[in-house]
Design an enzyme around this catalytic site. Structure first.
Site, short mmCIF file in Angstrom:
data_model
loop_
_atom_site.label_atom_id
_atom_site.label_comp_id
_atom_site.label_asym_id
_atom_site.label_seq_id
_atom_site.Cartn_x
_atom_site.Cartn_y
_atom_site.Cartn_z
N CYS A 43 0.84 -1.20 0.00
CA CYS A 43 0.00 0.00 0.00
C CYS A 43 0.88 1.25 0.00
CB CYS A 43 -0.90 -0.02 1.24
SG CYS A 43 -1.77 1.52 1.50
N HIS A 90 -7.17 3.00 -8.36
CA HIS A 90 -6.11 3.38 -7.42
C HIS A 90 -6.24 2.49 -6.19
CE1 HIS A 90 -6.42 7.43 -9.55
NE2 HIS A 90 -5.25 6.91 -9.89
N CYS A 112 -7.43 12.62 -7.75
CA CYS A 112 -8.42 11.72 -8.31
C CYS A 112 -9.77 12.11 -7.74
CB CYS A 112 -8.10 10.27 -7.97
SG CYS A 112 -9.28 9.14 -8.70
N CYS A 116 -29.92 14.16 17.84
CA CYS A 116 -31.25 13.73 17.39
C CYS A 116 -31.18 13.57 15.87
CB CYS A 116 -32.31 14.77 17.74
SG CYS A 116 -33.97 14.24 17.28
N HIS A 156 -40.75 30.40 20.20
CA HIS A 156 -40.73 31.85 20.38
C HIS A 156 -42.10 32.47 20.07
CE1 HIS A 156 -40.34 32.93 16.10
NE2 HIS A 156 -39.37 32.05 15.98
N CYS A 163 -9.60 61.31 41.92
CA CYS A 163 -9.30 62.26 40.86
C CYS A 163 -10.38 62.26 39.79
CB CYS A 163 -7.95 61.87 40.24
SG CYS A 163 -7.52 62.88 38.84
N CYS A 217 -13.41 64.56 32.04
CA CYS A 217 -13.68 64.88 33.44
C CYS A 217 -14.84 64.07 33.95
CB CYS A 217 -13.98 66.37 33.56
SG CYS A 217 -14.71 66.80 35.15
ZN LIG Z 1 -15.05 69.03 34.25
ZN LIG Z 2 -8.60 7.18 -7.72
ZN LIG Z 3 -35.32 15.91 17.87
ZN LIG Z 4 -38.67 31.51 14.14
ZN LIG Z 5 -2.34 1.18 3.69
#
Ligand SMILES: [Zn+2]
Ligand SMILES: [Zn+2]
Ligand SMILES: [Zn+2]
Ligand SMILES: [Zn+2]
Ligand SMILES: [Zn+2]
Ligand SMILES: [Zn+2]
Lengths: 561, 152
Positions: free
Chosen positions: A178, A196, A226, A272, A312, A357, A370
């Site tokens: 390989c 291949h 490929c 899900c 919503h 200050c 200020c």
């Molecule tokens: Zn001032």
């Molecule tokens: Zn190939």
């Molecule tokens: Zn679901």
């Molecule tokens: Zn929506």
């Molecule tokens: Zn291999």
């Protein structure tokens, strides 16, 4: 299982009976509602509900299969080929048929089912250096718009064989090694139609990496440039013994199909595999909120029209999105007003005064000002620590701008705080359920009520949580509603629901008095019925307002005139 | 033995037996995590007389996943000024990203990059170099380059 209402799971033929569309008049359904039939659901579709159907992965695969079968019979191609053709055209059957009829050979190459025929070899470049020919032809390999591996050119083809020659050891028929792993203990080799050859274990590592790391189901041959693609059966053969990757591969195929069908949406909840089918148009999102629930769990509630993974209602998608964005953008500013800080009048970032200050320097933009008058420090001359410029124009403007932004912020906070409060209470619902369950057990022991009979407590909690969701979103909507009669009526309904919810909430959270359980049961049941009614009124009236165009907005809303 | 180790051993043996292509030299290959090679563009090009150093980093998914390849930028080395090479040494080349094939090798990557430099007509920085360099991750593989320019 089809269900437009989380409580009507067992009404499979529901949709066949009701095809009048959205404008079903069901004024009575709320008043007829009784606590006992909450869990059965109403028999008619409500004005704020849409038609939809939940599909399991197997059901979606059935749909895919019927597309595949029709392509197989139209083109007379092998069973393995049709899925690749369809996937290449993003399941657009019409486009595939048109293009394939036009030029089957080109389409086959592009769809990865056939290698380009006899790719003409590029004449070898100047020669002499070991890799010159591969070099000159490989320019096209790098950096620049290499569209994708799916578009091979003759030039890159020849370069590939060069590279292969270099890395591949002499290929003896009897002892093939390989060219990827060079593991001479490997005995099983596989190739796609391009021939291949690689060992099965490299194929498996490659497919696993594509599927798991890249979430890619379009698996091109491992040979450089490929573009032949592995059909499902090849993937299956390679993944024998790795059921999980095979399943994930299948899921990716289904996801790809679903994502290209406007009437389908994949359930966004983690792990899900359900899909929801709903044929709502873009335009109708201005008046409808297509909240759906997948057949896997009644908690898998999401919006078919936008990316919000929760209910919503009653707010339409465009306004809901605007509100969420606003909350996101303003969360920093909101904190500022709470903690009594000021903001830099130049860059709006938050400044905290932590010394005596008055000469402040914004950490972010270095603006000097200020603290007392908010005016620029440069105009203060030498009057250190002692501001006498409070009434100067520059200082006044800076303060005005700040008080304007403060006023608008306070308006926002009015809605935001109520929104956040319901959201917070909802988040505590897990604990509330646990506490309620304990109470229910206690009731069973201290009274004659059976487990079935104490279910009124759980139903009350269900209802409170559901209504808090409605309330949350009504505040998001109210923020954008233009003041006037309509808004006042809207806020009346909102207030009635809110009071009802808080009353019920207080009742179910108060300590149990064994003496009065019977009375408590009656009270909770009555209030639950009332809360349900108030919630219906808010949802229905808001939905009807959208259909009637009754709502006026204080900002432009996308998709509305 | 990890496939990446066996494969890199094999590549190393090949380099030792057959040598490297002209202009490419193995500087260090002390382990199977990181190699350094020097790269020189021969002939009449804008990079005539300059030598660069390439750093290869391999994870144990190599060669199924591509190596992390960049030009070394330090006291001794600097990156070539090229529209696909950022001043921090990161390279925008599709074979290091979505065009990677497990049959490619360290040497074939070097050869490809050598030819990329050889075909450059004008020394220019990539657009947005400063912004990229300021925010670039340490590992160039974490960057999603867009191969959006047709003119090398
Ligand atoms: Zn001032
Ligand atoms: Zn190939
Ligand atoms: Zn679901
Ligand atoms: Zn929506
Ligand atoms: Zn291999
Ligand atoms: Zn500032």
């Amino acid at each position: 299982m089809s269900s437009a209402d989380e409580y009507s799971d067992d009404e499979i033929d529901y949709y066949d009976e009701d095809d009048e569309g959205m404008l079903v008049d069901d004024d009575e359904s709320a008043s007829e509602m009784e606590l006992d039939n909450f869990s059965e659901g109403a028999s008619k579709k409500k004005i704020y509900e849409v038609d939809y159907e939940s599909l399991s992965q197997a059901e979606v695969e059935k749909q895919m299969k019927s597309d595949v079968d029709s392509i197989t019979s139209i083109f007379g191609v092998a069973e393995d080929v049709a899925p690749l053709l369809l996937r290449h055209f993003d399941w657009n059957k019409e486009k595939l048929i048109e293009k394939y009829m036009d030029n089957a050979a080109t389409v086959s190459v592009a769809a990865g089912i056939a290698p380009p025929e006899k790719a003409p070899r590029r004449p070898a470049a100047s020669g002499g250096r070991l890799h010159s020919s591969s070099q000159s032809s490989k320019e096209s390999l790098i950096g620049p718009r290499r569209s994708s591996r799916r578009t091979a050119s003759a030039a890159t083809k020849s370069s590939k064989s060069k590279v292969l020659e270099r890395v591949t050891p002499q290929v003896h028929n009897e002892s093939f090694v390989c060219p990827i792993c060079f593991d001479d203990t490997q005995t099983e080799f596989l190739s796609l139609v391009c021939d291949h050859k690689f060992c099965k274990s490299c194929w498996a590592a490659y497919i696993e990496s594509k599927v798991k790391t890249e979430a890619e189901s379009w698996i091109a041959c491992m040979a450089e440039d490929c573009d032949v693609v592995a059909p499902d059966n090849f993937v299956k053969q390679v993944l024998t013994g790795d059921q999980r990757t095979w399943e994930r591969f299948h899921e990716l195929l289904v996801r790809h199909y679903v994502s290209h069908r406007p009437d389908l949406k994949y359930c966004p909840y983690p792990s899900c595999t359900y899909t929801v089918s709903c044929s709502i148009t873009r335009a109708s999102l201005a008046t409808q909120v297509p909240i759906v629930t997948c057949g896997n769990s009644t908690t898998h509630k999401f919006c078919f029209g936008c990316n919000i993974d929760s209910d919503h209602r009653p707010v339409i998608c465009a306004v809901a999105k605007m509100w969420l964005q606003k909350c996101h953008d303003d969360s920093e500013t909101a904190n500022w007003i709470k903690s009594n800080t000021k903001e830099c009048s130049k860059c709006q970032s938050t400044i905290e005064k932590n010394g005596g200050c008055n000469h402040m320097t914004c950490k972010k933009c270095k603006y000097e000002f200020c603290w007392v008058c908010m005016g620029p420090w440069s105009e203060h001359g030498t009057s250190w620590y002692n501001c006498n410029r409070y009434d100067e124009k520059a200082s006044k403007d800076a303060r005005d701008a700040q008080s304007r932004s403060r006023a608008s912020l306070e308006r926002y906070l009015h809605y935001y705080n109520r929104w956040a409060n319901h959201e917070q209470s909802k988040k505590l619902s897990v604990e509330l359920y646990a506490k309620t369950e304990k109470k229910m057990e206690e009731m069973q022991m201290t009274s004659e009520l059976s487990w079935i009979e104490v279910q009124f407590m759980k139903k009350a909690v269900d209802e409170v949580i559901k209504c808090r969701t409605t309330l949350m979103w009504t505040y998001g909507m109210a923020y954008y509603l233009e003041s006037g009669n309509e808004k006042e009526l809207y806020e009346d309904n909102q207030r009635d629901l809110e009071r009802a919810v808080e009353d019920l909430s207080e009742l179910i959270e108060s300590p149990l008095d064994p003496e009065v359980i019977k009375t408590l049961r009656q009270k909770v049941t009555d209030r639950t019925v009332y809360v349900t009614k108030r919630n219906e009124i808010v949802l229905e009236d808001t939905a009807r307002g959208f259909l009637e165009g009754r709502w006026a907005w204080n900002v432009p809303v996308a998709g509305l005139d | 033995m990890a496939v990446s180790t066996r494969r890199l051993q094999k590549e190393l043996a090949e380099i030792k037996n057959q040598g490297t292509p002209v202009g490419i030299q193995l500087l260090s290959a002390e382990n199977f995590q990181e190699w350094h090679l020097s790269l020189e563009v021969l002939g009449d090009t804008v990079f005539a007389g300059e030598v660069f150093c390439l750093r290869f980093r391999f994870d144990n998914q190599y060669p199924i996943s591509s190596p992390a390849v960049q030009f070394v930028v330090d006291d001794k080395w600097k990156a070539p000024t090229h529209p696909h090479v950022y001043t921090n040494g990161h390279i925008c080349a599709s074979i290091l990203g979505n065009e990677w094939s497990p049959v490619l090798s360290v040497i074939s990557v070097c050869v490809t990059l050598q030819s990329m430099l050889a075909s450059c007509k004008k020394k220019e920085l990539p657009p947005g170099n400063d912004r990229y360099v300021r925010h670039a991750p340490d590992n160039p593989k974490k960057t999603r380059f867009e191969y959006d320019d047709d003119t090398v």
